[in-house]
Design an enzyme around this catalytic site. Structure first.
Site, PDB file in Angstrom:
ATOM      1  N   LYS A 172       0.848  -1.196   0.000  1.00 31.57           N
ATOM      2  CA  LYS A 172       0.000   0.000   0.000  1.00 31.57           C
ATOM      3  C   LYS A 172       0.885   1.250   0.000  1.00 31.57           C
ATOM      4  O   LYS A 172       1.534   1.560   0.990  1.00 31.57           O
ATOM      5  CB  LYS A 172      -0.933   0.044   1.225  1.00 31.57           C
ATOM      6  N   GLU A 247       9.817   0.703  10.774  1.00 33.45           N
ATOM      7  CA  GLU A 247      10.845   1.713  10.487  1.00 33.45           C
ATOM      8  C   GLU A 247      10.171   3.066  10.652  1.00 33.45           C
ATOM      9  O   GLU A 247       9.414   3.500   9.788  1.00 33.45           O
ATOM     10  CB  GLU A 247      11.357   1.556   9.040  1.00 33.45           C
ATOM     11  N   CYS A 281      14.071  10.204   6.623  1.00 31.42           N
ATOM     12  CA  CYS A 281      14.017   9.746   8.020  1.00 31.42           C
ATOM     13  C   CYS A 281      15.351   9.924   8.714  1.00 31.42           C
ATOM     14  O   CYS A 281      15.413  10.277   9.884  1.00 31.42           O
ATOM     15  CB  CYS A 281      13.564   8.290   8.076  1.00 31.42           C
ATOM     16  N   GLU A 383      10.137  15.475  15.560  1.00 31.28           N
ATOM     17  CA  GLU A 383      10.816  15.113  14.322  1.00 31.28           C
ATOM     18  C   GLU A 383      10.483  16.186  13.286  1.00 31.28           C
ATOM     19  O   GLU A 383       9.363  16.223  12.765  1.00 31.28           O
ATOM     20  CB  GLU A 383      10.344  13.749  13.809  1.00 31.28           C
TER      21      GLU A 383
HETATM   22  P1  NAD Z   1       2.507   8.186   7.936  1.00 34.16           P
HETATM   23  O1  NAD Z   1       2.704   7.321   9.134  1.00 34.16           O
HETATM   24  O2  NAD Z   1       1.516   9.270   8.020  1.00 34.16           O
HETATM   25  O3  NAD Z   1       2.065   7.313   6.671  1.00 34.16           O
HETATM   26  C1  NAD Z   1       2.827   6.221   6.205  1.00 34.16           C
HETATM   27  C2  NAD Z   1       1.905   5.223   5.537  1.00 34.16           C
HETATM   28  O4  NAD Z   1       1.016   4.700   6.523  1.00 34.16           O
HETATM   29  C3  NAD Z   1       1.034   5.786   4.434  1.00 34.16           C
HETATM   30  O5  NAD Z   1       0.926   4.844   3.388  1.00 34.16           O
HETATM   31  C4  NAD Z   1      -0.321   5.973   5.131  1.00 34.16           C
HETATM   32  O6  NAD Z   1      -1.408   5.944   4.246  1.00 34.16           O
HETATM   33  C5  NAD Z   1      -0.331   4.786   6.068  1.00 34.16           C
HETATM   34  N1  NAD Z   1      -1.198   4.915   7.257  1.00 34.16           N
HETATM   35  C6  NAD Z   1      -1.562   6.041   7.906  1.00 34.16           C
HETATM   36  N2  NAD Z   1      -2.379   5.732   8.955  1.00 34.16           N
HETATM   37  C7  NAD Z   1      -2.523   4.382   8.953  1.00 34.16           C
HETATM   38  C8  NAD Z   1      -3.232   3.465   9.774  1.00 34.16           C
HETATM   39  N3  NAD Z   1      -3.975   3.865  10.807  1.00 34.16           N
HETATM   40  N4  NAD Z   1      -3.148   2.151   9.476  1.00 34.16           N
HETATM   41  C9  NAD Z   1      -2.413   1.706   8.448  1.00 34.16           C
HETATM   42  N5  NAD Z   1      -1.715   2.537   7.622  1.00 34.16           N
HETATM   43  C10 NAD Z   1      -1.761   3.854   7.880  1.00 34.16           C
HETATM   44  O7  NAD Z   1       3.964   8.729   7.552  1.00 34.16           O
HETATM   45  P2  NAD Z   1       4.328   9.730   6.363  1.00 34.16           P
HETATM   46  O8  NAD Z   1       3.943  11.096   6.775  1.00 34.16           O
HETATM   47  O9  NAD Z   1       3.815   9.171   5.077  1.00 34.16           O
HETATM   48  O10 NAD Z   1       5.925   9.578   6.319  1.00 34.16           O
HETATM   49  C11 NAD Z   1       6.806  10.336   7.064  1.00 34.16           C
HETATM   50  C12 NAD Z   1       7.300   9.533   8.259  1.00 34.16           C
HETATM   51  O11 NAD Z   1       7.952   8.340   7.808  1.00 34.16           O
HETATM   52  C13 NAD Z   1       8.343  10.259   9.079  1.00 34.16           C
HETATM   53  O12 NAD Z   1       8.075  10.063  10.436  1.00 34.16           O
HETATM   54  C14 NAD Z   1       9.645   9.572   8.685  1.00 34.16           C
HETATM   55  O13 NAD Z   1      10.694   9.681   9.614  1.00 34.16           O
HETATM   56  C15 NAD Z   1       9.180   8.179   8.507  1.00 34.16           C
HETATM   57  N6  NAD Z   1      10.147   7.397   7.714  1.00 34.16           N
HETATM   58  C16 NAD Z   1      10.904   6.453   8.360  1.00 34.16           C
HETATM   59  C17 NAD Z   1      11.851   5.720   7.653  1.00 34.16           C
HETATM   60  C18 NAD Z   1      12.683   4.662   8.328  1.00 34.16           C
HETATM   61  O14 NAD Z   1      13.214   3.809   7.625  1.00 34.16           O
HETATM   62  N7  NAD Z   1      12.803   4.651   9.635  1.00 34.16           N
HETATM   63  C19 NAD Z   1      12.016   5.943   6.285  1.00 34.16           C
HETATM   64  C20 NAD Z   1      11.233   6.927   5.665  1.00 34.16           C
HETATM   65  C21 NAD Z   1      10.285   7.639   6.396  1.00 34.16           C
END
Ligand code: NAD
Length: 479
Positions: A172, A247, A281, A383
């Site tokens: 997804k 992650e 990230c 963050e």
């Molecule tokens: P997010 O958590 O808002 O969304 C990530 C994904 O989760 C999206 O596909 C979203 O649709 C889905 N999602 C949202 N709510 C959900 C739920 N209740 N159940 C299931 N899926 C759900 O994050 P974002 O804003 O898209 O990304 C930014 C974040 O990602 C930052 O915190 C960043 O640090 C982190 N990130 C971490 C890494 C790592 O490897 N540690 C890498 C890249 C990004």
């Protein structure tokens, strides 16, 4: 406009006759595509397709599976310019960064193609009980939910170890960046991936994402995104006894000691913070510099940051594109507003949304430096996922490490020094999943990647990741 469809069982699925959502270019806010808003039923169809494809895919040799990756990596390289333009338009990053990310995707596929021959169990002599051995079995249907900051690379990190191990998959993508993911999935099919082995369901986190985590046939969820979302997913997965890799967010510190090569530390801080408009990230999110070199370091940093050209990622000379979406843009504006009035530091570069003639209303924000940041500032606790770097001066390495570790996150950290004792101290005492010395940001499929504390658990990449996608079956043999 031709609406892009989901991919279920090797075919385009879903249509915007049902509900759909807009994918917009963050540099202009223009509509790029409309994509189906996947429902619980769509997720069920995708999982069913993955389940039906499992036996066939698991029964072919890992080397045959690897050859599909090898061909797909080549096809992605052949189509790199077209894919990079698509990625830039939906995500915002400059073309050079988009090309780099797609090269990274191909490299991930090739790395796991190379690992195909190393999938094996163990042979164990047991005293008085003949011989025992272990065989490795794929889990079944695995799934991933991914964010919008590095959609191609993170897709590679998720699908490649799972598929090479014989699992099938449902992905997804994030709502603002599904187009590159859908195109890469169709390239994998063109390279010979059988129908149903990789399915892509677009849609919201709450509906498509949660349905996927709840599905009883999904045996493992790999999630990349915010820590709050990770906690929710972890709770849902626990009730279905599923394996989880999380992650999550990061707030990486960078420590610049007084003996560091200041030119390379300045270049590292600029790239580490402003690459991908600060939406990485493992970006440098807090900078700790020794007070004896702070003035010179900050002056050089300011000069470098002021040279960065902000613009549409499709323009050749752009160094930094827009933020990816409206809520990120609003978050950064809100964070910066009143920094000085609230005593959270002094803005020494940037600090506002620039205006671009004729460029529509993109989510641009200037690369921003904030000095004199007090230790309890919000800029150090949250963050900050955008182009803003808080700078703190410290007296020595003990103080720098103590401040660096004062975070709920623990993804990466870097120390910049030529002194071996300081390097050893940084590597031992910084509490993070990855420690860089005299560099920051670099990740590679060959080395394990992941965080501690609220940055999550489990690791991606590196050869050990395969065990996350395999069950060990023990066979005890007595003759
Ligand atoms: P997010 O958590 O808002 O969304 C990530 C994904 O989760 C999206 O596909 C979203 O649709 C889905 N999602 C949202 N709510 C959900 C739920 N209740 N159940 C299931 N899926 C759900 O994050 P974002 O804003 O898209 O990304 C930014 C974040 O990602 C930052 O915190 C960043 O640090 C982190 N990130 C971490 C890494 C790592 O490897 N540690 C890498 C890249 C990004």
């Amino acid at each position: 406009m031709v609406a892009m469809k989901m991919q279920i069982n090797g075919k385009a699925a879903g249509s915007c006759g049902g509900e759909c959502f807009d994918v917009r270019n963050p540099a202009t806010c223009e509509l790029l595509e409309q994509v189906p808003r996947g429902t619980e039923e769509d997720v069920a169809l995708a999982v069913e397709a993955a389940l039906s494809a499992f036996e066939g895919w698991a029964s072919i040799s890992p080397q045959q599976r690897g050859m599909v990756f090898y061909r797909a990596a080549g096809l992605v390289r052949q189509r790199k310019e077209e894919l990079a333009a698509l990625l830039t338009q939906e995500q915002g990053k400059p073309l050079a960064e988009a090309r780099n990310e797609l090269e990274g995707f191909s490299h991930v596929l090739e790395y796991y193609c190379g690992l195909a021959g190393s999938l094996r169990g163990d042979f164990i002599p047991v005293t008085g009980n003949g011989y025992s051995f272990t065989v490795k079995k794929p889990l079944g249907v695995c799934a991933a939910i991914i964010p919008w900051n590095m959609p191609a690379l993170i897709m590679g990190w998720k699908i490649a170890p799972a598929l090479i191990s014989g699992n099938t998959f449902v992905l997804k993508p994030a709502s603002s960046t599904p187009l590159t993911n859908l195109t890469l999935a169709s390239i994998l099919n063109e390279a010979g991936l059988p129908a149903g082995v990789l399915n892509v369901v677009t849609g919201s986190g709450e509906i498509a994402g949660e349905s996927l985590v709840r599905s009883p046939d999904v045996r493992k969820i790999s999630f990349t995104g915010e820590s709050g979302t990770g906690k929710r997913i972890s709770e849902l997965a626990a009730s279905g006894m599923k394996r989880v890799t999380l992650e999550l967010g990061g707030s990486d510190p960078m420590i610049v000691c007084d003996d560091a090569n200041l030119e390379s530390a300045v270049a590292g801080a600029i790239r580490g913070r402003f690459y991908n408009c600060g939406q990485t990230c493992t970006a440098v999110k807090r900078l700790y510099v020794f007070e004896s070199v702070a003035r010179e370091f900050i002056r050089k940093l300011e000069e470098g940051v002021k040279r960065l050209k902000v613009g549409n990622g499709l323009d050749k000379d752009t160094d930094m594109g827009p933020l990816n979406n409206h809520s990120q843009f609003e978050y950064i504006k809100e964070l910066v507003a009143g920094i000085e009035e609230k005593g959270e530091g002094r803005i020494i570069a940037g600090g506002k949304a620039p205006s671009f003639k004729g460029m529509g209303k993109g989510y641009f924000f200037e690369p921003t430096l904030v000095s004199d940041v007090p230790g309890d500032s919000r800029l150090l606790k949250e963050e900050v996922f955008g182009p803003l770097l808080p700078i703190v001066t410290v007296r020595n390495l003990d103080e720098a490490i103590e401040e660096a570790n004062r975070s709920i996150y623990g993804l990466g950290a870097s120390i910049w020094t030529k002194d071996l004792d300081r390097i050893r101290m940084g590597c031992e005492q910084l509490n993070a999943g990855i420690i860089w010395v005299n560099q920051h940001l670099k990740v590679a499929p060959e080395v394990p990647f992941g965080g501690v504390k609220e940055s999550g658990f489990g690791r991606e990449n590196g050869p050990d990741i395969l065990s996350e996608y395999l069950e060990t079956r023990t066979i005890m043999l007595k003759t």
